[in-house]
Write an enzyme that holds these catalytic residues in place. Structure first.
Site, mmCIF file in Angstrom:
data_model
loop_
_atom_site.group_PDB
_atom_site.id
_atom_site.type_symbol
_atom_site.label_atom_id
_atom_site.label_comp_id
_atom_site.label_asym_id
_atom_site.label_seq_id
_atom_site.Cartn_x
_atom_site.Cartn_y
_atom_site.Cartn_z
ATOM 1 N N HIS A 1 12.859 -3.583 -12.206
ATOM 2 C CA HIS A 1 12.394 -4.787 -12.904
ATOM 3 C C HIS A 1 13.479 -5.260 -13.863
ATOM 4 O O HIS A 1 14.049 -4.475 -14.616
ATOM 5 C CB HIS A 1 11.116 -4.493 -13.675
ATOM 6 C CG HIS A 1 10.766 -5.576 -14.660
ATOM 7 N ND1 HIS A 1 10.395 -6.838 -14.266
ATOM 8 C CD2 HIS A 1 10.775 -5.585 -16.011
ATOM 9 C CE1 HIS A 1 10.164 -7.573 -15.331
ATOM 10 N NE2 HIS A 1 10.394 -6.840 -16.412
ATOM 11 N N ASP B 1 14.316 -8.061 -16.822
ATOM 12 C CA ASP B 1 13.996 -9.163 -17.725
ATOM 13 C C ASP B 1 15.168 -10.135 -17.735
ATOM 14 O O ASP B 1 16.310 -9.747 -17.996
ATOM 15 C CB ASP B 1 13.755 -8.645 -19.139
ATOM 16 C CG ASP B 1 12.385 -8.010 -19.288
ATOM 17 O OD1 ASP B 1 11.401 -8.633 -18.879
ATOM 18 O OD2 ASP B 1 12.297 -6.881 -19.809
ATOM 19 N N ASP C 1 5.310 -7.465 -15.326
ATOM 20 C CA ASP C 1 5.473 -7.372 -16.779
ATOM 21 C C ASP C 1 5.147 -8.663 -17.520
ATOM 22 O O ASP C 1 5.837 -9.055 -18.445
ATOM 23 C CB ASP C 1 6.910 -6.946 -17.108
ATOM 24 C CG ASP C 1 7.053 -6.474 -18.547
ATOM 25 O OD1 ASP C 1 6.065 -5.970 -19.108
ATOM 26 O OD2 ASP C 1 8.141 -6.612 -19.114
#
Length: 546
Positions: free
Chosen positions: A263, A265, A375
């Site tokens: 993942h 960001d 998320d």
């Protein structure tokens, strides 16, 4: 016969022995002389050789926000011809991108430290090269930057940007140590995680007791030959037991689908320029792992991140396209960037899908069928309708399991939106190790955390995505080695490598009377993060009006 207390002490010793073996997975066989260049510019190609100067071990480099480039060449000698070669730099820094023959080829990462050498610390640079082959090497190390009061920077100990160059080594894998280390790690976790009444656990304990009597826990106290002979004997015992525990009788066994993931960001504790580099480091690492492990698969969401690679690292992007066509690199997710689903309007979210699907269709000939959103802090009830309009029929997240008040009753169910649209929803797990402990915890049973499959009459499968995120490079090779150990192992769920799309399709076909959930998926955590900054809400509204 050992009593329970003695068994626990023995298991604790064997667990500590894993760390001893971890430091011996690679043998240093040579060194590479490197030249050095430092800049504060986020370059996307190796600087010209004229910019470099010679460097020696002990050289101090770095400052906040600086990139240290190290460049060298290695010619394969006769005695290493035909062996897989690995690079082991000891340079410091936060993260690094490895270049092999002018192409991004992997990541080095000291941010997430489980072992003294960090993670992704020794990467393959050549598979079975012939004698005399010249390998061009470059390393781009990011010195890091300070974000006071924010994890994970404080945990990493990154408080100074004066870093020490200690050297760059050529390594080969120690096959005996590697095989034994991952086998032992598997049995240690089975002994720790299986029910005490399990006959499989009893067989594991018996084998561990035998090897406990063979190995030397302190290798520095015996000569190398004696230590390795003991390891070889113990390795035969462990391998023999694992072969016995392999079973094909999985008709009623629960299963775990496994896929690599990282993942990312897009904007968090670093500038966008560093996001581009985090993507390059992480995605190039996937290309290297796919070369080493034919069964390995990886999911990458956020079309924007793929576009960053297309613009700045075209050779790497071509490799990704090839692996997408081979069915091993999955550009699933549906949206341009993993988006917030609380503040934006429906029009904004619809455009996320429009731009995301356009990109994957244009550059990968791929249409996403799953909305991969691990998320975001809650999920609007308008999403199922928007997803269906964008040819997306599956929704996957992990976040609702983080609730601090209410234990959400399902992990696999149909989510119904405002207009009645329904999408199959699955709460998978991300950023974990694919090992006995975790497949038991997240699939079968975990009384302490209640993380396992909840409605066992409905579903017996769980998707587990493994690897480090946010520039952590995704999976390490050690994780894929563990997937090989746990496959079809008695006492554990059945496991298989899969894509998200394939897993969800199979899951939907296997469901028995699934539950339905209507309305918002509200996250009972991170409260106030979307309302405490009035300026953000106001400007978001002005953008919508515009």
């Amino acid at each position: 016969m050992l009593n329970d207390k003695q068994i626990q002490r023995m298991l604790a010793k064997l667990k500590r022995f894993e760390q001893v073996l971890n430091e011996k997975l690679f043998d240093v066989v040579d060194n590479v002389d490197m030249a050095f260049y430092q800049t504060d510019r986020p370059l996307h190609a190796i600087p010209d050789i004229a910019a470099f100067k010679s460097c020696r071990p002990g050289m101090i480099w770095g400052e906040e926000g600086a990139y240290g480039w190290f460049r060298g060449q290695y010619t394969v000698p006769d005695h290493l011809a035909g062996q897989d070669l690995y690079l082991y730099p000891v340079i410091g820094g936060y993260e690094a991108l490895l270049w092999v023959n002018e192409t991004p080829a992997g990541i080095f990462c000291s941010k997430i430290v489980e072992h003294s050498h960090g993670n992704h610390y020794c990467n393959m640079i050549a598979g079975s090269p012939p004698s005399g082959e010249m390998i061009n090497l470059a390393l781009e190390y990011y010195a890091g930057h300070q974000v006071r009061g924010c994890m994970p920077f404080e945990e990493s100990g990154l408080t100074s940007f004066e870093l020490v160059y200690k050297g760059v080594s050529i390594c080969v894998k120690n096959k005996v140590i590697n095989d034994f280390y991952f086998d032992l790690k598997t049995l240690n976790q089975m002994a720790d995680s299986l029910d005490s009444s399990s006959f499989v656990r009893a067989a594991v304990i018996n084998t561990l007791t035998e090897l406990h009597e063979i190995i030397f826990y302190s290798p520095e106290q015996v000569d190398d030959d004696l230590f390795m002979n003991a390891i070889s004997q113990a390795a035969c015992l462990v391998a023999e037991l694992l072969d016995k525990l392999k079973t094909a009788d999985t008709a009623l066994a629960p299963t775990a689908g496994l896929i690599g993931h990282s993942h990312m960001d897009t904007a968090w504790l670093w500038p966008i320029d560093e996001t581009v580099k985090k993507c390059a480091r992480t995605f190039s690492n996937q290309m290297s792992l796919m070369q080493q492990y034919p069964e390995y698969k990886f999911i990458q969401s956020s079309a924007l991140h793929a576009d960053m690679i297309r613009q700045h690292y075209p050779a790497l992007f071509t490799q990704i396209q090839q692996q997408v066509q081979a069915g091993r690199y999955e550009p699933n997710g549906g949206v341009w960037v993993e988006c917030d689903c609380n503040i934006p309007s429906g029009e904004s979210i619809a455009r996320q899908f429009i731009w995301g699907q356009r990109f994957t269709r244009k550059y990968f000939n791929y249409t996403s069928d799953a909305f991969w959103l691990p998320d975001t802090f809650g999920y609007s009830p308008a999403l199922p309708q928007i997803m269906k309009e964008a040819s997306v029929k599956y929704f996957l997240t992990t976040k609702i399991a983080w609730n601090d008040t209410t234990d959400f009753p399902y992990e696999t169910f149909y989510w119904q939106g405002i207009d009645g649209s329904r999408v199959l929803t699955h709460f998978n797990k991300t950023h974990i190790w694919p090992d006995p402990q975790n497949v038991l915890r997240y699939v079968v049973d975990d009384p302490q955390t209640n993380d396992a499959i909840k409605e066992k009459t409905v579903n017996s499968s769980r998707l587990l995505s493994y690897g480090f995120g946010d520039g952590g490079g995704g999976p390490q090779f050690e994780m894929i080695e563990m997937t090989r150990r746990i496959k079809n192992l008695a006492g554990l769920p059945g496991t298989h490598h899969t894509t998200v799309s394939s897993f969800m399709e199979q899951l939907e076909n296997q469901l028995e009377r699934p539950s339905f959930y209507r309305g918002e998926l509200y996250l009972e955590l991170h409260r106030g993060t979307l309302t405490s900054m009035h300026q953000i809400k106001r400007h978001n509204r002005l953008l919508e009006v515009a």
